[in-house]
Design an enzyme around this catalytic site. Structure first.
Site, mmCIF file in Angstrom:
data_model
loop_
_atom_site.group_PDB
_atom_site.id
_atom_site.type_symbol
_atom_site.label_atom_id
_atom_site.label_comp_id
_atom_site.label_asym_id
_atom_site.label_seq_id
_atom_site.Cartn_x
_atom_site.Cartn_y
_atom_site.Cartn_z
ATOM 1 C CB CYS A 35 -0.890 0.090 1.153
ATOM 2 S SG CYS A 35 -0.011 -0.050 2.693
ATOM 3 C CB CYS A 38 4.339 -0.382 2.026
ATOM 4 S SG CYS A 38 3.399 -1.458 2.778
ATOM 5 C CG ASP A 446 14.733 24.565 -35.005
ATOM 6 O OD1 ASP A 446 14.981 25.974 -35.280
ATOM 7 O OD2 ASP A 446 15.183 23.860 -35.680
ATOM 8 C CG ASP A 650 16.406 19.085 -36.147
ATOM 9 O OD1 ASP A 650 16.403 20.277 -35.998
ATOM 10 O OD2 ASP A 650 16.699 18.466 -37.218
ATOM 11 C CG ASP A 654 17.133 23.517 -32.187
ATOM 12 O OD1 ASP A 654 17.058 24.757 -32.338
ATOM 13 O OD2 ASP A 654 16.863 22.740 -33.098
#
Length: 757
Positions: A35, A38, A446, A650, A654
């Site tokens: 639970c 725990c 971009d 990419d 960037d």
């Protein structure tokens, strides 16, 4: 203790001097957790361990991720801390042993499910007569006297209490030793109270017995744990599918002979043979043959991709038709598939910020329930004077309380959500990123390589001063220009050469080649002087360029780079070159706008070119002529306006902007640096995955909120009803068990969610 204090002092001193302390990360499988209490207990124990700087425990995966200073503590000490808290810990295998670790994980999961089922079966068999007694009272059926006998009930209830229910006693005792309480404590106290009260009335003072309550509660809780274990197993289905993609055996050529080896034994540079219908075992480059490869399981792209010599192939994809050979470039844990599996696994083991609320509540939940149950017992005794009713109300309060659903509400949804994302080509690095993505209101794209294809291409050809067949004249001009550019390394020249190749033109090696920096090239092709370049080049060469000025302005207004072609000192025409829009860009922008998101284009290009591309893509807001080092500043400026910003890129330039954004999204075709700096990686070069990632995040967060709402409401409503005596312990036990199952089942609905729609 003095030694630990000294170590902490040294760490603080090092930090004050501006240096950091070297940290390691450890992953452990923790068994015995049932639970949220725990989870809270293990986390607190770890966080209070000297040398441990951070700990995250996930109930759904049963794993703990610990960051620690190896000079201050050790793995054995950390594992002992978990053991002292009442649980068992086992170190996860390192990367090179992932296959065996996965096998152990699957075996452990099956063993846990089988164990829960066996316990439930034993408990159910012994509880069946007691259930028949309950039903006989309900429907007025008269049963044999021996079945009603408290002695017989004692005999069949005792194995349920102390055999099938022994796991609850073990958990409660472990919690007691650690000075805390868990769900096991609640069940143990509640069922023991009903059982002990019944034993007293059986052997000491004759009266009503409640053996059926204690036995049926244990049976129902065990059934709930079995169903929960099965459902939790399904939450990790996506990652198991990914793990099974790589074949176990591979055919390689060594010393001129084809042999079969374990895939784990393939080394970089090996020549691998892939036959039709086989899965590709490692990443590599095709060196012989050609085929069509189904990459859908990794990229989500349903259309097979043609692979010829020089093409890259990815481990786990399926060779559909022809046989081919590849040279292994990435093997083992370096393959794209292995990295995806690792990324998904880490994301599923991480904890979303929203889970902290549930964890904080869980820390006080069980002690609070114990107090409420005790108050309930006392009030019932004082008001009614009926110990039987008091014990039943006391037991109902203890049993109805369910910290399990609180602990499972978030991690099960995160597991299914990140797995569903991976199947769709969306890799989310952590639960916090999945949570944050649902708040995105601004997406910054971009331009080069993200909105556009990232490489120039010939998009228009204009003839000047020709009365010949136009089509033939265009082919001749392209042939001469491309031939002149053969020795050029400029991207614009490469674009013209590629265009000539697509037209099937046969090029001629130029002579007298001369590259004129910033202006163009000059060469002799088939005995003709050919110039390809700018307006300035024509002026410098004394060529009359007046006839093309209007055409130049038109092309440049369209965001195209105009390259003038002159043959034998006469202008033949203009070739317009531009970075073209990706096929998915327009629809992707529309999809984002439909989600109520502002779309901004960010580029270092001039304003005119940027506006043209933005207009094609349907983007109104443009940030142009932004230097690479200023991109992150623009992201920060947008965030300062109160926006939740996602940056999509990419390239290397960037990376700072990706890191500065609330959520950084990298195209999987981009650079490793961009992917490393991002929070979400899109496996295929498709901008529509941005909207899909946001849809997935929103749907996952909706499921999490539903889970938490019902988990809290269930306890808020259930506990008072039980305290007022309107709920029998058996019904309370059934409700408690199925509350956890319902949370997991609700999370599993994400498996059928399609983020692309």
């Amino acid at each position: 203790m003095r030694q630990n204090t000294d170590k902490h002092g040294r760490e603080e001193k090092i930090n004050e001097l501006g240096y950091g302390v070297a940290l390691d990360k450890l992953e452990l499988v923790v068994s015995g957790m049932h639970c949220a209490s725990c989870v809270h207990r293990v986390e607190k124990a770890l966080e209070n361990t000297p040398g441990v700087t951070g700990a995250t425990v996930n109930l759904a995966t049963g794993r703990a991720t610990i960051t620690y200073a190896p000079h201050s503590t050790s793995i054995s000490q950390i594992m002992q801390t978990i053991k002292d808290a009442g649980y068992e810990a086992e170190e996860v295998e390192r990367a090179e042993n992932r296959r065996s670790e996965r096998a152990k994980m699957e075996s452990r999961r099956k063993k846990e499910t089988t164990s829960h089922f066996a316990s439930f079966l034993i408990s159910a068999i012994f509880s069946l007569p007691l259930i028949s007694l309950m039903l006989s009272h309900l429907f007025g059926i008269n049963l044999p006297a021996w079945l009603k006998s408290p002695y017989f009930q004692f005999v069949i209830a005792t194995p349920v209490q102390f055999c099938a229910g022994m796991q609850f006693y073990r958990g409660a005792i472990s919690a007691l030793r650690a000075g805390t309480a868990t769900m096991d404590t609640l069940i143990t106290i509640g069922t023991t109270a009903a059982y002990a009260f019944s034993v007293y009335h059986t052997f000491v003072s004759p009266g009503d017995v409640y053996y059926e309550s204690s036995a049926v509660i244990i049976t129902l809780v065990l059934l709930g744990r079995y169903l929960e274990a099965r459902a939790k197993g399904k939450t990790g289905e996506a990652i198991r599918k990914l793990m099974q993609l790589a074949p176990q055996k591979t055919h390689v050529i060594r010393e001129g002979t084809e042999i079969q080896v374990d895939t784990e034994e393939v080394v970089q540079g090996d020549i691998v043979v892939v036959r039709p219908g086989e899965r590709i075992p490692v990443d590599g480059i095709v060196i012989e043959g050609m085929s069509i490869v189904d990459e859908s399981m990794l990229t989500g792209e349903s259309i097979p991709v043609e692979k010829a010599q020089g093409a890259q192939v990815i481990a786990g994809t399926i060779n559909k038709h022809g046989a081919f050979k590849l040279r292994a470039t990435k093997v083992g844990q370096d393959t794209v598939l292995a990295q995806i599996v690792e990324m998904v696994r880490e994301a599923q083991g991480s904890k979303a910020p929203i889970q902290r609320l549930a964890d904080q509540v869980a820390g006080y939940f069980v002690p609070a329930v114990l107090m409420i149950a005790l108050v309930t017992l006392i009030i019932w005794l004082l008001v009614t004077g009926d110990p039987g009713q008091a014990v039943l109300a006391f037991t109902s309060v203890l049993v109805i309380a369910c910290p399990c659903s609180l602990g499972l509400a978030t991690p099960t949804a995160i597991m299914v959500g990140t797995g569903r994302g991976a199947e769709s080509g969306i890799l989310i690095k952590g639960a916090e990123h999945l949570e944050r993505a649902h708040k995105i209101d601004t997406v910054v794209l971009d331009k080069t390589g993200t909105i556009t294809k990232g490489e120039p291409a010939v998009v228009s050809v204009v003839l000047v001063n020709t009365s010949d067949d136009k089509e033939e004249a265009i082919r001749e001009m392209i042939k001469l220009a491309a031939s002149a550019e053969l020795r050029s390394e400029h991207p614009l020249g490469t674009a013209i050469i590629k265009h000539a190749e697509t037209l099937g033109l046969k090029l001629t090696e130029p002579s007298g080649f001369q590259a004129i920096p910033g202006k163009g090239v000059k060469a002799e092709v088939e005995g003709k002087e050919v110039l390809v370049g700018t307006y300035r080049l024509m002026t410098d060469q004394g060529i009359d360029e007046g006839t093309v000025e209007s055409n130049l302005r038109i092309l440049e207004s369209q965001g195209r780079t105009a390259m003038i072609v002159a043959v034998d000192r006469r202008i033949a025409g203009i070739i317009g070159v531009a970075d073209t829009l990706k096929e998915t860009s327009g629809n992707a922008v529309i999809a984002l706008k439909e989600l109520g998101i502002d779309v901004v284009m960010l580029t270092g290009d001039n304003q005119r070119t940027a506006n043209f591309i933005a207009n094609l893509a349907g983007i109104e807001k443009v940030l142009a002529e932004v230097l690479p080092e200023d991109k992150a500043k623009e992201i920060e400026r947008l965030r300062s306006e109160g926006r939740v910003v996602a940056m999509v890129g990419d390239g290397i330039n960037d990376a700072p902007a990706l890191a500065a954004a609330d959520v950084g999204i990298a195209m999987g075709t981009g650079t490793d640096i961009a992917i490393e700096a991002s929070d979400i990686t899109l496996v295929r070069d498709d901008l529509s995955l941005i909207a899909a990632a946001i849809r997935l995040s929103r749907r996952t967060m909706a499921i999490i909120r539903q889970n938490l709402f019902w988990a809290f409401i269930y306890n808020i409503i259930g506990i008072p009803i039980a305290a007022l005596g309107f709920l029998s312990p058996v019904i309370a036990g059934a409700a408690m068990s199925f509350s956890s199952v319902s949370v997991v089942t609700n999370s599993l609905r994400l498996r059928n969610f399609n983020p692309m729609r």
